[in-house]
Write an enzyme that holds these catalytic residues in place. Sequence first.
Site, PDB file in Angstrom:
ATOM      1  N   ASN A 136      -2.151 -30.617   0.751  1.00  0.00           N
ATOM      2  CA  ASN A 136      -1.653 -29.330   1.262  1.00  0.00           C
ATOM      3  C   ASN A 136      -0.179 -29.118   0.926  1.00  0.00           C
ATOM      4  OD1 ASN A 136      -0.450 -31.145   2.960  1.00  0.00           O
ATOM      5  ND2 ASN A 136      -1.474 -30.460   4.830  1.00  0.00           N
ATOM      6  N   GLU A 143       4.294 -31.030   7.405  1.00  0.00           N
ATOM      7  CA  GLU A 143       3.073 -30.274   7.166  1.00  0.00           C
ATOM      8  C   GLU A 143       3.404 -28.787   6.953  1.00  0.00           C
ATOM      9  OE1 GLU A 143       0.558 -31.931   6.537  1.00  0.00           O
ATOM     10  OE2 GLU A 143      -0.270 -33.090   8.183  1.00  0.00           O
TER      11      GLU A 143
END
Length: 243
Positions: A136, A143
């Site tokens: 990702n 994140e």
Amino acid sequence: MRLVVAKDYDDMSRKAANIIAAQILLKPNSVLGLATGSTPIGTYSQLVEKYQAGDLDFSQITTVNLDEYRGLSPEDDQSYQYFMNYHLFSKVNLPSENHFLPDGTNTNSEAECERYKNVIHSQGGVDLQLLGLGHNGHIGFNEPSDTFVKDVHLVDLTERTIEANKRFFASADDVPKQAYTMGIGTIFQAKTILLVVSGAEKMEALDKVMNGPISPQVPGSILQLHSNVIVVADEAAAAWRLK
Ligand code: F6R
């Protein structure tokens, strides 16, 4: 960002290890920022080989790791401390007082983030930071989110990361849901950043990191703004060039 394309995983590992070895030779008391995960395993084994051949000396090196799962002790075989001991620390002459990771057993997250931030700061800055890349686009455990977080912090891991990391655990339920990680600002302070990327499943993420808009939704894209980033990617990961 400089892109070095390697033939395959082994070639990527050799090239990355050569860059780290050059750093150690040129500055024997370097501070190295280290990463865990599958990608750097070959790089570490190449460094161990160079040490065993008498070509590298880690006696003045200091290391600071990017991250650690919250809740795992250093003895837990899934902890990043265990990983580092297994793949590198126990195999080279790096003094045990010279390697640092966040303490996953410290449940006081504020205190732990502050402690680890000070540990990194007291080493006088990272000379070379090794990074892997999440599917990702995460770097460390930064994140995708609406903002870039600057300092060491506690993160909730995304479902995608838990899914990707469950291969090391009995099941996805056993993967810790939180981790301590260096922030983007911490990573950015490194003089040199070495990003290693392997495999077709990372191609899309690497394309976005190198060529996409800079966005906290693709945390690694911020590396476009750093003045000294070397990306060593194998042909499969760098295949976006041929699209
Ligand atoms: C590990 C880390 C992570 C990994 C990334 C890629 O310390 O910070 O960002 O580098 O998740 O992991 P692998 O190499 O297992 O695909």
